[in-house]
Design a protein around this motif. Structure first.
Motif, PDB file in Angstrom:
ATOM      1  N   ILE A   1       0.880  -1.179   0.047  1.00 29.62           N
ATOM      2  CA  ILE A   1      -0.119  -0.112  -0.031  1.00 29.62           C
ATOM      3  C   ILE A   1       0.910   1.308  -0.084  1.00 29.62           C
TER       4      ILE A   1
ATOM      5  N   PHE B   1       0.739   4.383  -2.534  1.00 28.96           N
ATOM      6  CA  PHE B   1       0.848   5.819  -2.325  1.00 28.96           C
ATOM      7  C   PHE B   1       2.039   6.881  -2.679  1.00 28.96           C
TER       8      PHE B   1
ATOM      9  N   PHE C   1       1.326   7.083  -6.542  1.00 33.54           N
ATOM     10  CA  PHE C   1       0.425   8.134  -6.520  1.00 33.54           C
ATOM     11  C   PHE C   1       1.015   9.529  -6.249  1.00 33.54           C
ATOM     12  N   ALA C   2       1.504   9.686  -5.055  1.00 35.47           N
ATOM     13  CA  ALA C   2       2.034  11.079  -4.753  1.00 35.47           C
ATOM     14  C   ALA C   2       2.873  11.392  -5.823  1.00 35.47           C
TER      15      ALA C   2
ATOM     16  N   LEU D   1      -8.679   9.034  -3.154  1.00 33.71           N
ATOM     17  CA  LEU D   1      -8.295   7.597  -2.750  1.00 33.71           C
ATOM     18  C   LEU D   1      -9.040   6.479  -3.675  1.00 33.71           C
TER      19      LEU D   1
ATOM     20  N   CYS E   1      -7.817   6.479  -7.151  1.00 35.98           N
ATOM     21  CA  CYS E   1      -6.464   5.769  -7.093  1.00 35.98           C
ATOM     22  C   CYS E   1      -6.531   4.127  -7.111  1.00 35.98           C
TER      23      CYS E   1
ATOM     24  N   ALA F   1      -1.467   3.278 -10.081  1.00 35.10           N
ATOM     25  CA  ALA F   1      -1.556   4.467  -9.067  1.00 35.10           C
ATOM     26  C   ALA F   1      -0.970   5.695  -9.564  1.00 35.10           C
TER      27      ALA F   1
ATOM     28  N   VAL G   1      -3.508  14.155   0.551  1.00 33.12           N
ATOM     29  CA  VAL G   1      -2.821  12.637   0.743  1.00 33.12           C
ATOM     30  C   VAL G   1      -1.547  12.625   1.353  1.00 33.12           C
TER      31      VAL G   1
ATOM     32  N   VAL H   1      -1.218  10.538   4.745  1.00 34.75           N
ATOM     33  CA  VAL H   1      -1.461   9.245   4.445  1.00 34.75           C
ATOM     34  C   VAL H   1      -0.227   8.547   3.638  1.00 34.75           C
ATOM     35  N   LYS H   2       0.308   9.242   2.747  1.00 37.00           N
ATOM     36  CA  LYS H   2       1.248   8.832   1.854  1.00 37.00           C
ATOM     37  C   LYS H   2       2.670   8.584   2.754  1.00 37.00           C
TER      38      LYS H   2
END
Length: 750
Positions: free
Chosen positions: A65, A69, A72-73, A227, A230, A248, A268, A271-272
Motif C-alpha cells: 500500500i 501511495f 500516486f503522490a 483515494l 487511485c 496509482a 494525501v 497518508v502517503k
C-alpha cells in the motif's frame, strides 16, 4: 484483559522506531529514507537487542500500500505537459544514462555468475537516481538556481516516467520468463494503448466530474474521492496485467492536470507519509547483516560501478545532448546514487519470486553508501572538470565547444513535419478510443442485447450502437487537419504536394472503413465487397454530417480546456506567469508582480491618482484581488490592501518602481502619533452657532471638519444617539470625536 492483535503491536513498534530514527537523522541532516531503513533493521529479527515484528505478512501488505501511495503522490507531482516541456536535451541524456546503467548492472551481475533475472533487475535498480536525495543535496549546497541543477531535475523527471515503463516491462518479462522480441513489442504496444486510453478518458471525464460536484465536496470528501479513484485505477491496472503501482501513478498524473491537484496532494500527504514510512521500514527489515558481510565484494563492486558509471556515462549522455563539458560533468557527478525506485523494483522482484534473496539487502547497502557520498560527489565535479580541462587536448576542447554551440541552433519545423506529427497524434488517439469502445461493446453490450432481444434484432442493435459510439472518432480520424494552415500552405505551395496530401486522407479513410468492416463482419455473415460498400457509404455520411462535426469539435475542445484549465486557473490567480511574458522578453520588457501591503501608501488611491505611467514608465496589466482578476484596469480603479498588481516595464523602470512600492506608512514620528490621537469634546449650540437649526448631515461637521457626532444632549438631559436628519437646536450639547487639531478647530469655530 483483552489480547492485543499482533498487527497493532507490530505497527506500534515500527512507528516508535521510525519516529526515533527520523529525529536522529533530522539532527544529522541526513535523508529520512535512510532513517526508515535503519528503523526497519532495528525492528527486524536480525537485531536481537530490540523487540521484533511478528506478523511480517501483514507488514508486507502495508508496504505494498505504501508503494501505491508513493507512486500516486509522484503522479500528482508529475505532468505530461511537464514531460513535453523538459526538451530534447533531458530526453537524450536520460535515455542514454538509463540504457548505459542497465548494461552496467547486467554486466556486473553476469560477472558474479548470477541468474538472468537477478542481472536484469539489478540493471533496472542501478538505472534510476534518487530524486529525493538529489533535491535535498542541491538545497543543502545552495545549487538549486544553477544551470546544471535545472537540467538534472529535468533528467529526473524523464527517469521517473521511464522507471514506470521499466517496471511494466520487468513485470512482463518476469511473468513470461523469456526475452522474446515479439512479447516485448506486444507489451510495449499494450502499455502505449492503455496509457493513451486512460489519459484521454481521464482528462475528459474526471475534471468535469470534479467541477460539477464541487459544491458538495469538502476536504474529507475530496480525500475519499481521490483515494477511491487511485485504488480503482490500481485494480483496473492489475486486471489488465500491469503492476498496481503503475495504476496509482497513472491516476496521480491524471489528477495532476486538474485544478484540485494541489489540494489533493496536501490531503494525501499525511497518508502517503505514513504508508511510505512503513514501506521503507519494511525495506530495512530485509537487511541481513550476515548476508551483507557475505556479499561485501558485490556491494563494493556495485557501488564503484554506480559512481564510475554515472560519472562517465552520465557525463557522456549530457554531452551527447549538446551541453558544455562543465555542465555535463556536474550532471554526471550529481546522479551517482540509487534511491526509491531501486527499492520499489527490488520489492517487485521479491513479490514476483523472480529475484534471489541476497539481491534486496545488497541494493539497500549500496543505496546507503551512495546516498552518503552524494554531496561529496557533487562538490567533486568542478575540481574534476578543472583537472580534465587542463589535460584535454585543444582539438578535443574545440570539437566539444562546436558541438555544444551547434546543438543550440533552433530549426524551424517545416509544414510537412508538423502536419504529419499532428495527423499521427490524432489517428493514434482516436484509434485507441475506437478500439476501446469496440472491445467494451463486444464484451458487455452485445451479450446484454442478445439476452434481451432475438438474435437478429440483437445484431442490428449492437451494430447501430457501436457505429454510433465510434462515429465521432472516425470522422475526426478522416477530417482533422484537412483544413489546417499547414495543409493549405502545402497545397498552394506546389502541385507535387497534392498527391501525398490526398494520400494522407485516403489512408485515414481506409482506417475508418477498416473499423466499420470489422464491426459489421463480426456481427453479420455478408460478402466482403458488400460490407466494404456499406462501410464507404457510412464514412461518407459521417463526413457530411454536421451533427458529428459539432460533436467532434465539442469533445476535442472540452478535452483541451480540461487539460489546460489548471494552467489557466493558475495564471488567473497570479500563481503562474502569463504566456505573453515570453514575447516581452525579446523586447527587453518584463512582467513583475507586486503586492499592496495593508499599510501601503498607494492603498485607497485610483490608478489615475497614482499615475504610475508618467512617474515610473510602467503600466499595470492586471490586478489580482482574491479570487477575482481585473485585466487592463481603468484609470478609476482603486488599489486596495492585499491586491497583487502585474506591472510591465524594463529592468530599470521595474527596479525604481519596486523601491517605491516598498514604501509603507510605518515608523511614524512621535509627534505624528500625537496628531493622530482621537479626542472627545462637547460644545453647546447657542443663538450665534453656525450649526443652529441645521441637520447633522447638512452641518458639515463630518465632511468639512472631519469630526464625528456621537451624541446630542437635549434640554431634558438625555444623551440621544444622533441621526443624520436630527436638527441641532439652541441649548443642545453636541458630543464629537476626532483628531486633536480637527476637534479644536471645530470647537473654536463654534
Amino acid at each position: 484483559m483483552s489480547e492485543l492483535a499482533p498487527l497493532i503491536s507490530d505497527l506500534a513498534l515500527i512507528l516508535v522506531c521510525a519516529g526515533v530514527m527520523t529525529l536522529i537523522f533530522k539532527r544529522l541532516k541526513q535523508p529520512l529514507v535512510l532513517g526508515y531503513i535503519v528503523a526497519g533493521f532495528l525492528a527486524s529479527p536480525h537485531f536481537s537487542l530490540t523487540p521484533s515484528v511478528i506478523d511480517t505478512a501483514s507488514i508486507h501488505t502495508w508496504s505494498e500500500i505504501g508503494v501505491i501511495f508513493l507512486l500516486f503522490a509522484l503522479g500528482l507531482e508529475f505532468s505530461f505537459k511537464k514531460l513535453v516541456k523538459v526538451g530534447g536535451t533531458a530526453v537524450i541524456a536520460a535515455c542514454s544514462i538509463i540504457f548505459s546503467m542497465i548494461m552496467i548492472g547486467m554486466t556486473v551481475g553476469w560477472t558474479f555468475g548470477w541468474k538472468s533475472m537477478d542481472c536484469l533487475y539489478l540493471g533496472g535498480m542501478l538505472a534510476m537516481s534518487s530524486t529525493t536525495i538529489i533535491y535535498k543535496a542541491f538545497d543543502d549546497l545552495g545549487l538549486r538556481q544553477q544551470r546544471f541543477a535545472g537540467l538534472v531535475l529535468s533528467i529526473l523527471i524523464i527517469e521517473d516516467i521511464l522507471a514506470i515503463v521499466l517496471m511494466v516491462l520487468l513485470s512482463t518479462v518476469a511473468v513470461s520468463q523469456n526475452f522474446e522480441g515479439g512479447e516485448m513489442v506486444f507489451s510495449i504496444g499494450k502499455l502505449v494503448f492503455f496509457l493513451i486510453l486512460w489519459f484521454v478518458v481521464g482528462i475528459y471525464l474526471i475534471p468535469i466530474f470534479l467541477k460539477r460536484s464541487k459544491k458538495w465536496v469538502s476536504n474529507e470528501t475530496m480525500l475519499i474521492l481521490s483515494l477511491a479513484m487511485c485504488f480503482g485505477m490500481v485494480v483496473l491496472a492489475a486486471k489488465v496485467g500491469f503492476s498496481p503501482a503503475f495504476g496509482a501513478f497513472i491516476m496521480g498524473s491524471i489528477l495532476a492536470e486538474t485544478v484540485e491537484a494541489e489540494t489533493i496532494e496536501k490531503l494525501v500527504a499525511p497518508v502517503k507519509d505514513l504508508f511510505g514510512a512503513i514501506f521503507f521500514v519494511s525495506v530495512g527489515m530485509m537487511v541481513d547483516p550476515t548476508m551483507i558481510v557475505e556479499y561485501i565484494g558485490p556491494i563494493i563492486t556495485i557501488t564503484l560501478a554506480i559512481l564510475l558509471g554515472q560519472t562517465i556515462f552520465g557525463t557522456c549522455g549530457v554531452l551527447l545532448s549538446g551541453q558544455p563539458l562543465k555542465v555535463a560533468m556536474q550532471c554526471g557527478f550529481s546522479l551517482t546514487q540509487i534511491g526509491e525506485f531501486a527499492f520499489i523494483i527490488a520489492s517487485l522482484g521479491v513479490s514476483l519470486n523472480v529475484t534471489s534473496s541476497f539481491l534486496y539487502p545488497i541494493v539497500v547497502a549500496v543505496s546507503v553508501i551512495t546516498t552518503f557520498l552524494t554531496p561529496y560527489m557533487i562538490r567533486l565535479a568542478v575540481p574534476a572538470y578543472n583537472l580534465v580541462e587542463k589535460r584535454m587536448p585543444e582539438k578535443w576542447k574545440l570539437m566539444l565547444e562546436r558541438y555544444a554551440s551547434g546543438s543550440q541552433t533552433v530549426n524551424n519545423e517545416n509544414n510537412w513535419k508538423k502536419l504529419l506529427m499532428d495527423v499521427t497524434r490524432i489517428v493514434a488517439i482516436y484509434t485507441v478510443l475506437c478500439v476501446a469502445v469496440i472491445l467494451l461493446s463486444f464484451q458487455f453490450v452485445v451479450p446484454l442485447l442478445r439476452s434481451l432481444l432475438p438474435e437478429e434484432w440483437a445484431k442490428w442493435a449492437g451494430a447501430i450502437f457501436i457505429i454510433l459510439c465510434i462515429s465521432p472518432f472516425l470522422r475526426a480520424i478522416v477530417m482533422k487537419k484537412n483544413h489546417s494552415i499547414e495543409f493549405q500552405a502545402l497545397w498552394q505551395d506546389s502541385r507535387f504536394n497534392r498527391a501525398p496530401l490526398v494520400s494522407t486522407i485516403v489512408l485515414r479513410v481506409m482506417i475508418a472503413v477498416g473499423f466499420l468492416l470489422f464491426v459489421i463482419q463480426s456481427l453479420f455473415d455478408a460478402s466482403t465487397l458488400l460490407v466494404i460498400v456499406i462501410a464507404l457509404a457510412l464514412v461518407i455520411l459521417m463526413i457530411l454530417s454536421r451533427f458529428l462535426k459539432k460533436q467532434s469539435i465539442y469533445m476535442e475542445r472540452t478535452f483541451i480546456q480540461n487539460l489546460n484549465f489548471r494552467d489557466t486557473h493558475a495564471e488567473f490567480n497570479g500563481k503562474k506567469r502569463p504566456k505573453y511574458e515570453g514575447h516581452l522578453l525579446s523586447r527587453d520588457l518584463h512582467l513583475s508582480d507586486f503586492n499592496i501591503p495593508s499599510d501601503s501608501l498607494w492603498a485607497g488611491y485610483t490608478l489615475r491618482e497614482l499615475n504610475f505611467g508618467n512617474k515610473y514608465g510602467v503600466h499595470v496589466a492586471s490586478i489580482i484581488r482574491g479570487l477575482h482578476r481585473i485585466n487592463i484596469p481603468g484609470a478609476n480603479v482603486r488599489l486596495f490592501p492585499g491586491d497583487t498588481i502585474q506591472v510591465i516595464g524594463t529592468d530599470e523602470q521595474l527596479s525604481a518602481f519596486s523601491f517605491e512600492a516598498e514604501k509603507v506608512a510605518t515608523g511614524a514620528e512621535e509627534n505624528e502619533i500625537e496628531k493622530r490621537e482621537m479626542h472627545l469634546k462637547q460644545f453647546v449650540i447657542d443663538e450665534k452657532s453656525p450649526f443652529l437649526n441645521a441637520s447633522i448631515m447638512d452641518s458639515g461637521i463630518r465632511n468639512e471638519y472631519r469630526c464625528l457626532v456621537v451624541g446630542v444632549e437635549k434640554e431634558a438631559g438625555n444623551l440621544l444617539s444622533p441621526e443624520a436628519h436630527m436638527l441641532l437646536e439652541e441649548g443642545d450639547v453636541v458630543w464629537v470625536v476626532g483628531e486633536k487639531e480637527d476637534v479644536y478647530h471645530l470647537v473654536n469655530k463654534e
